[in-house]
Design an enzyme around this catalytic site. Structure first.
Site, PDB file in Angstrom:
ATOM      1  N   HIS A 171      43.182  39.402  34.877  1.00  0.00           N
ATOM      2  CA  HIS A 171      43.284  38.103  35.533  1.00  0.00           C
ATOM      3  C   HIS A 171      44.617  37.915  36.245  1.00  0.00           C
ATOM      4  O   HIS A 171      45.063  36.789  36.452  1.00  0.00           O
ATOM      5  CB  HIS A 171      43.072  36.979  34.512  1.00  0.00           C
ATOM      6  CG  HIS A 171      41.738  37.009  33.852  1.00  0.00           C
ATOM      7  ND1 HIS A 171      41.457  36.339  32.680  1.00  0.00           N
ATOM      8  CD2 HIS A 171      40.583  37.640  34.202  1.00  0.00           C
ATOM      9  CE1 HIS A 171      40.195  36.551  32.337  1.00  0.00           C
ATOM     10  NE2 HIS A 171      39.649  37.343  33.244  1.00  0.00           N
TER      11      HIS A 171
ATOM     12  N   GLU B  14      33.530  43.419  39.908  1.00  0.00           N
ATOM     13  CA  GLU B  14      34.846  44.014  39.665  1.00  0.00           C
ATOM     14  C   GLU B  14      34.724  45.524  39.752  1.00  0.00           C
ATOM     15  O   GLU B  14      33.823  46.117  39.159  1.00  0.00           O
ATOM     16  CB  GLU B  14      35.380  43.573  38.291  1.00  0.00           C
ATOM     17  CG  GLU B  14      35.507  42.052  38.194  1.00  0.00           C
ATOM     18  CD  GLU B  14      35.808  41.550  36.792  1.00  0.00           C
ATOM     19  OE1 GLU B  14      36.116  42.388  35.910  1.00  0.00           O
ATOM     20  OE2 GLU B  14      35.728  40.333  36.570  1.00  0.00           O
TER      21      GLU B  14
ATOM     22  N   GLU C 199      31.661  45.291  31.244  1.00  0.00           N
ATOM     23  CA  GLU C 199      32.930  45.421  31.963  1.00  0.00           C
ATOM     24  C   GLU C 199      34.018  46.083  31.109  1.00  0.00           C
ATOM     25  O   GLU C 199      34.995  45.440  30.736  1.00  0.00           O
ATOM     26  CB  GLU C 199      33.405  44.072  32.481  1.00  0.00           C
ATOM     27  CG  GLU C 199      33.442  42.943  31.448  1.00  0.00           C
ATOM     28  CD  GLU C 199      34.016  41.666  32.029  1.00  0.00           C
ATOM     29  OE1 GLU C 199      35.113  41.707  32.640  1.00  0.00           O
ATOM     30  OE2 GLU C 199      33.377  40.613  31.867  1.00  0.00           O
TER      31      GLU C 199
END
Length: 402
Positions: free
Chosen positions: A232, A262, A358
């Site tokens: 982040h 992503e 992820e």
């Protein structure tokens, strides 16, 4: 002088077309009322952005002011601040009351006008602050306080067909942003310029797909070099250098619904050690996708991916869980905490749930292969497996660019 009202109804203009049909919201409220009955709540006072948005379609902008949705056995009413005028009513399912700031705590007086005093009040323990809980007790004088955090989270975990269509559209928009970023990656280009290319492409795509929506909050985190170490980390003005590890992260926001893409990338070339780590993370990603099946538990999936990394002496570089739910959420609200791929989550995957895969490895600066490696796809759990709704390719063959 005319007395100033504590609250009033400002139904300005006509109701706007919401992101879902009225029948969708009616079904959510009906299911909620059953859950309230099972929990023993006579009225619910929701204060979180995610529950207000999920049950009413109105996604508020707090800016230091409290908002709410009040649900009883007959009423569904959003409570909004005067600064927003008629927009909350136009953009919500059901009724709306505007409270004024001419007297402190008119917010709670407006809520009490719907709930009345002395009832069993449902609330969200994960959101209602101690200060506001005290005011709730003072103004509503509840016979009991009933925590609805868990049951509403469980309801939001199971997506309706209309929600799944919305999430599929969001994933497609995220892909559009990904391709725009790939085209913008050049040696010497700045992170901020590349990020803006992806964001602008997504905003235009959302407006094309959803001409009746409001547009806000879509964003990109595009990171390079050491800036990739955290998932982040915000965008900077760092210029790309040849051989840099890159992290592409696109996040379209559509009427309160967040989706994401992503990808690990490299600028121009990738060295041997970085390639080894990248390919290992891609392997974990593919394994994880294969494990997201109905009947599997979040903890079970997590342990199997842990074992994959441990066999390759990479588990120590894992930085967080392997995935999370999707639906009404963003980077500052929402998230079904009971649907995360972690060792301490025993939730069993069921058809209609939506979850990401992820895996991420972070290698410290100064070590071979330094940087953050992360791939991210969105999966809908089906009756006999999963549906991967992310289309942008992952891995070295497509993502050594610039």
């Amino acid at each position: 002088m005319t007395a100033r009202p504590e609250f009033y109804r400002f139904h300005n203009g006509e109701k706007a077309r919401l992101q879902f049909a009225e029948a969708e919201y009616a079904a959510r409220i009906d299911a909620l009322r059953k859950r309230m009955g099972e929990a023993g709540a006579e009225a619910a006072v929701f204060t979180s952005m995610h529950n207000v948005s999920y049950y009413s379609g109105f996604t508020y902008c707090s800016f230091g002011r409290p908002y709410a949705l009040v649900v009883t056995d007959t009423e569904c009413v959003t409570i909004s601040a005067g600064i927003d005028a008629g927009q909350p009513w136009r953009r919500c399912y059901g009724d709306n009351i505007t409270y004024t700031d001419w007297q402190r705590d008119n917010y709670w007086r407006a809520i009490c006008s719907v709930t009345g005093e002395g009832r069993k009040i449902g609330y969200e323990s994960d959101h209602l602050t101690l200060l506001q809980k005290g005011k709730c007790e003072a103004f509503l004088k509840p016979a009991a306080m009933v925590d609805l955090y868990e049951t509403t989270m469980r309801q939001r975990m199971h997506k309706s067909p209309a929600e799944l269509d919305m999430i599929r559209a969001g994933a497609a928009v995220a892909d559009v942003g990904g391709y725009a970023i790939r085209d913008a990656v050049k040696i010497g280009a700045r992170e901020i310029d590349i990020a803006m290319a992806g964001r602008d492409a997504m905003e235009l795509e959302i407006a094309k797909r959803f001409p009746d929506a409001e547009y806000r909050d879509t964003w990109v985190w595009f990171q390079s070099g050491i800036n990739t170490d955290g998932a982040h980390n915000p965008v900077t003005s760092r210029a790309l250098e040849r051989g840099d590890i890159l992290s592409l992260n696109t996040f379209p926001m559509i009427s309160g619904y967040y989706t994401a893409l992503e990808r690990t990338m490299f600028a121009g070339e990738v060295d041997a050690e970085s390639l080894r780590i990248w390919e290992a993370n891609v392997g974990a990603h593919e394994l994880g996708i294969s494990l997201l099946q109905p009947g599997a538990s979040c903890a079970e999936v997590t342990h199997k991916i842990n074992a994959f990394f441990a066999e390759r002496d990479l588990l120590q570089y894992r930085t967080f869980g392997y995935g999370h739910s999707f639906g009404v959420l963003s980077h500052y609200y929402g998230r079904e905490a009971g649907l995360e791929l972690r060792e301490d989550i025993d939730t069993v995957l069921e058809p209609g749930m939506v979850i990401s895969m992820e895996p991420m490895l972070t290698i410290a600066e100064g070590q071979p292969g330094a940087g953050g490696y992360r791939e991210h796809d969105i999966l809908i759990i089906t009756e006999d497996g999963n549906e991967n709704i992310t289309g942008y390719p992952y891995g070295p063959e497509f993502n050594v660019v610039g």
